[in-house]
Design a protein around this motif. Structure first.
Motif, PDB file in Angstrom:
ATOM      1  N   ALA A 175      -2.747  16.922  26.190  1.00 16.57           N
ATOM      2  CA  ALA A 175      -3.499  16.928  24.935  1.00 16.57           C
ATOM      3  C   ALA A 175      -4.978  16.646  25.189  1.00 16.57           C
ATOM      4  O   ALA A 175      -5.854  17.274  24.589  1.00 16.57           O
ATOM      5  CB  ALA A 175      -2.923  15.896  23.973  1.00 16.57           C
ATOM      6  N   VAL A 176      -5.269  15.718  26.084  1.00 15.75           N
ATOM      7  CA  VAL A 176      -6.665  15.428  26.428  1.00 15.75           C
ATOM      8  C   VAL A 176      -7.290  16.625  27.125  1.00 15.75           C
ATOM      9  O   VAL A 176      -8.425  17.021  26.842  1.00 15.75           O
ATOM     10  CB  VAL A 176      -6.744  14.170  27.318  1.00 15.75           C
ATOM     11  N   ARG A 177      -6.538  17.216  28.027  1.00 15.14           N
ATOM     12  CA  ARG A 177      -7.038  18.373  28.782  1.00 15.14           C
ATOM     13  C   ARG A 177      -7.398  19.524  27.847  1.00 15.14           C
ATOM     14  O   ARG A 177      -8.392  20.224  28.058  1.00 15.14           O
ATOM     15  CB  ARG A 177      -5.959  18.808  29.776  1.00 15.14           C
ATOM     16  N   GLU A 178      -6.604  19.742  26.813  1.00 16.92           N
ATOM     17  CA  GLU A 178      -6.808  20.863  25.901  1.00 16.92           C
ATOM     18  C   GLU A 178      -7.724  20.523  24.735  1.00 16.92           C
ATOM     19  O   GLU A 178      -8.018  21.389  23.908  1.00 16.92           O
ATOM     20  CB  GLU A 178      -5.452  21.347  25.371  1.00 16.92           C
ATOM     21  N   GLY A 179      -8.153  19.271  24.633  1.00 20.03           N
ATOM     22  CA  GLY A 179      -9.047  18.888  23.547  1.00 20.03           C
ATOM     23  C   GLY A 179      -8.341  18.514  22.265  1.00 20.03           C
ATOM     24  O   GLY A 179      -8.994  18.296  21.245  1.00 20.03           O
ATOM     25  N   ALA A 180      -7.010  18.390  22.283  1.00 21.03           N
ATOM     26  CA  ALA A 180      -6.280  17.980  21.083  1.00 21.03           C
ATOM     27  C   ALA A 180      -6.426  16.489  20.830  1.00 21.03           C
ATOM     28  O   ALA A 180      -6.157  16.011  19.723  1.00 21.03           O
ATOM     29  CB  ALA A 180      -4.801  18.341  21.211  1.00 21.03           C
ATOM     30  N   ALA A 181      -6.830  15.739  21.845  1.00 17.81           N
ATOM     31  CA  ALA A 181      -7.090  14.308  21.710  1.00 17.81           C
ATOM     32  C   ALA A 181      -8.414  13.995  22.392  1.00 17.81           C
ATOM     33  O   ALA A 181      -8.741  14.577  23.430  1.00 17.81           O
ATOM     34  CB  ALA A 181      -5.961  13.487  22.334  1.00 17.81           C
ATOM     35  N   ASP A 182      -9.168  13.060  21.803  1.00 16.77           N
ATOM     36  CA  ASP A 182     -10.419  12.629  22.436  1.00 16.77           C
ATOM     37  C   ASP A 182     -10.121  11.792  23.671  1.00 16.77           C
ATOM     38  O   ASP A 182     -10.728  11.993  24.727  1.00 16.77           O
ATOM     39  CB  ASP A 182     -11.266  11.827  21.442  1.00 16.77           C
ATOM     40  N   ILE A 183      -9.217  10.845  23.512  1.00 12.59           N
ATOM     41  CA  ILE A 183      -8.804  10.014  24.639  1.00 12.59           C
ATOM     42  C   ILE A 183      -7.293   9.883  24.643  1.00 12.59           C
ATOM     43  O   ILE A 183      -6.633  10.088  23.622  1.00 12.59           O
ATOM     44  CB  ILE A 183      -9.454   8.611  24.602  1.00 12.59           C
ATOM     45  N   GLY A 184      -6.749   9.583  25.792  1.00 17.11           N
ATOM     46  CA  GLY A 184      -5.314   9.370  25.921  1.00 17.11           C
ATOM     47  C   GLY A 184      -5.054   8.072  26.658  1.00 17.11           C
ATOM     48  O   GLY A 184      -5.912   7.582  27.409  1.00 17.11           O
ATOM     49  N   ILE A 185      -3.888   7.510  26.437  1.00 15.66           N
ATOM     50  CA  ILE A 185      -3.466   6.318  27.175  1.00 15.66           C
ATOM     51  C   ILE A 185      -2.070   6.593  27.690  1.00 15.66           C
ATOM     52  O   ILE A 185      -1.140   6.853  26.917  1.00 15.66           O
ATOM     53  CB  ILE A 185      -3.498   5.053  26.299  1.00 15.66           C
ATOM     54  N   ALA A 186      -1.919   6.574  29.011  1.00 14.95           N
ATOM     55  CA  ALA A 186      -0.654   6.953  29.617  1.00 14.95           C
ATOM     56  C   ALA A 186      -0.523   6.286  30.971  1.00 14.95           C
ATOM     57  O   ALA A 186      -1.490   5.748  31.514  1.00 14.95           O
ATOM     58  CB  ALA A 186      -0.570   8.481  29.777  1.00 14.95           C
ATOM     59  N   HIS A 187       0.691   6.321  31.505  1.00 16.09           N
ATOM     60  CA  HIS A 187       0.898   5.832  32.851  1.00 16.09           C
ATOM     61  C   HIS A 187       0.296   6.829  33.833  1.00 16.09           C
ATOM     62  O   HIS A 187       0.539   8.023  33.742  1.00 16.09           O
ATOM     63  CB  HIS A 187       2.376   5.580  33.116  1.00 16.09           C
ATOM     64  N   TYR A 188      -0.467   6.322  34.746  1.00 16.25           N
ATOM     65  CA  TYR A 188      -1.365   7.152  35.554  1.00 16.25           C
ATOM     66  C   TYR A 188      -0.653   8.247  36.324  1.00 16.25           C
ATOM     67  O   TYR A 188      -1.098   9.383  36.348  1.00 16.25           O
ATOM     68  CB  TYR A 188      -2.139   6.255  36.522  1.00 16.25           C
TER      69      TYR A 188
END
Length: 316
Positions: free
Chosen positions: A146-159
């Motif tokens: 989602a971050v890569r495609e611009g659907a989210a400004d920022i993401g929080i995930a396990h690295y």
């Protein structure tokens, strides 16, 4: 710039580019129209005009949706670059606006949402009430996408979670957690203070989605041990997992802080896991932190700051 190039630039419509990217991401004109709050017929008209502008078909249309032509794949690459450039311009110009206002889109995995984000986002909103935050829960790999495609400004995930990868994204540390094995208090494994996950592979497992970061880690551990993962039931939430475990449907793995926060769910016990993969890192993801709008950068700074560290837990 040549006159033909100026003419092409004037004929390209940014809204049409945004709708084209949405259709490509969702694989359907109908779903794109629903997400963008516009009639499907209007999306189709915009796409037809875009194809007329570039004088070539961009999509193969079929009963189940759409598929990109080679020209469409090329345009998608350039359209994302153009839209990302506009986002960067907006981020730089937003610093000159009077007051701090904005809209931040966050995608995060369930571990971050359950364990840390309620307190962290609550503290941020209490200081910046004019900032609107949209938070969606997704699997770690989907957060990165989602971050890569611009659907989210920022993401929080396990690295390192999932199959999407994060090598092409920027990241900052957010939090750390540790996985524990949750068992009924009467279960034989509850006598242990700490065990290796391999010792639990003879038991039925209550798990989350198979592609969740925890699910993938358990699958890899079972494969290394040469044993099957006896996944008896899958649920979508950590509270549901605890209730299933409490009712004798198996044992499960979840983050230690999440279990502590749900301490009232059943007669359960957490047993520490000694596996290396039980220690995990949550990270904040973005395509380019410097290009984020000022409000999104403020939120990133807040989430990564020492004062946003995990609050102390009351005794369970």
């Amino acid at each position: 710039m040549k006159s033909t190039e100026r003419s092409f630039a004037r004929r390209i419509d940014l809204t049409s580019l945004q709708l084209f990217v949405a259709v490509c991401e969702l694989g359907s004109i109908g779903r794109a129209a629903e997400r963008e709050f516009i009639a499907a017929s209007a999306v189709s008209k915009r796409l037809a005009e875009l194809e007329a502008t570039v004088d070539t078909p961009l999509l193969y249309r079929h009963s189940r949706g759409v598929r990109l032509t080679p020209a469409g794949e090329n345009l998608l690459h350039h359209a994302r670059a153009v839209l990302f450039g506009l986002e960067k311009m907006q981020g730089e110009l937003s610093e000159y606006a009077d007051g701090v206002r904005g809209h931040v889109r966050i995608h995060a995995n369930i571990s971050a949402i359950v364990q840390f984000l309620p307190e962290d986002l609550g503290a941020f909103v209490s200081r910046h009430g004019q900032v609107k935050i949209d938070l969606q829960e997704h699997l770690s790999a989907d957060v990165a996408q989602a971050v890569r495609e611009g659907a989210a400004d920022i993401g929080i995930a396990h690295y390192a979670a999932g199959t999407g990868g994060t090598a092409d994204l920027q990241s900052q540390p957010y939090r750390q957690d540790r996985l524990v094995l949750v068992v009924p208090q009467a279960h034989a494994l509850s006598a242990h203070d700490a065990i290796d996950f391999e010792a639990a592979l003879d038991c039925d497992i209550v798990g989350l989605h198979a592609n969740s970061s925890i699910g993938l880690a358990m699958q890899r551990a079972a494969a290394r041990a040469g044993k099957p993962l006896k996944l008896r039931i899958q649920v979508t939430g950590l509270d549901a997992m605890c209730r299933m475990i409490d009712n004798g449907l198996g044992i499960g793995v979840l983050p230690d802080r999440a279990f502590a926060l749900m301490g009232g769910v059943g007669a359960l016990r957490a047993v520490a896991l000694t596996d290396d993969w039980a220690a995990r890192e949550l990270r904040i993801l973005a395509r380019d932190f410097a290009a984020l709008p000022v409000t999104a950068r403020m939120l990133v700074d807040h989430l990564a700051a020492p004062q946003a560290a995990r609050p102390a837990l009351a005794a369970a």
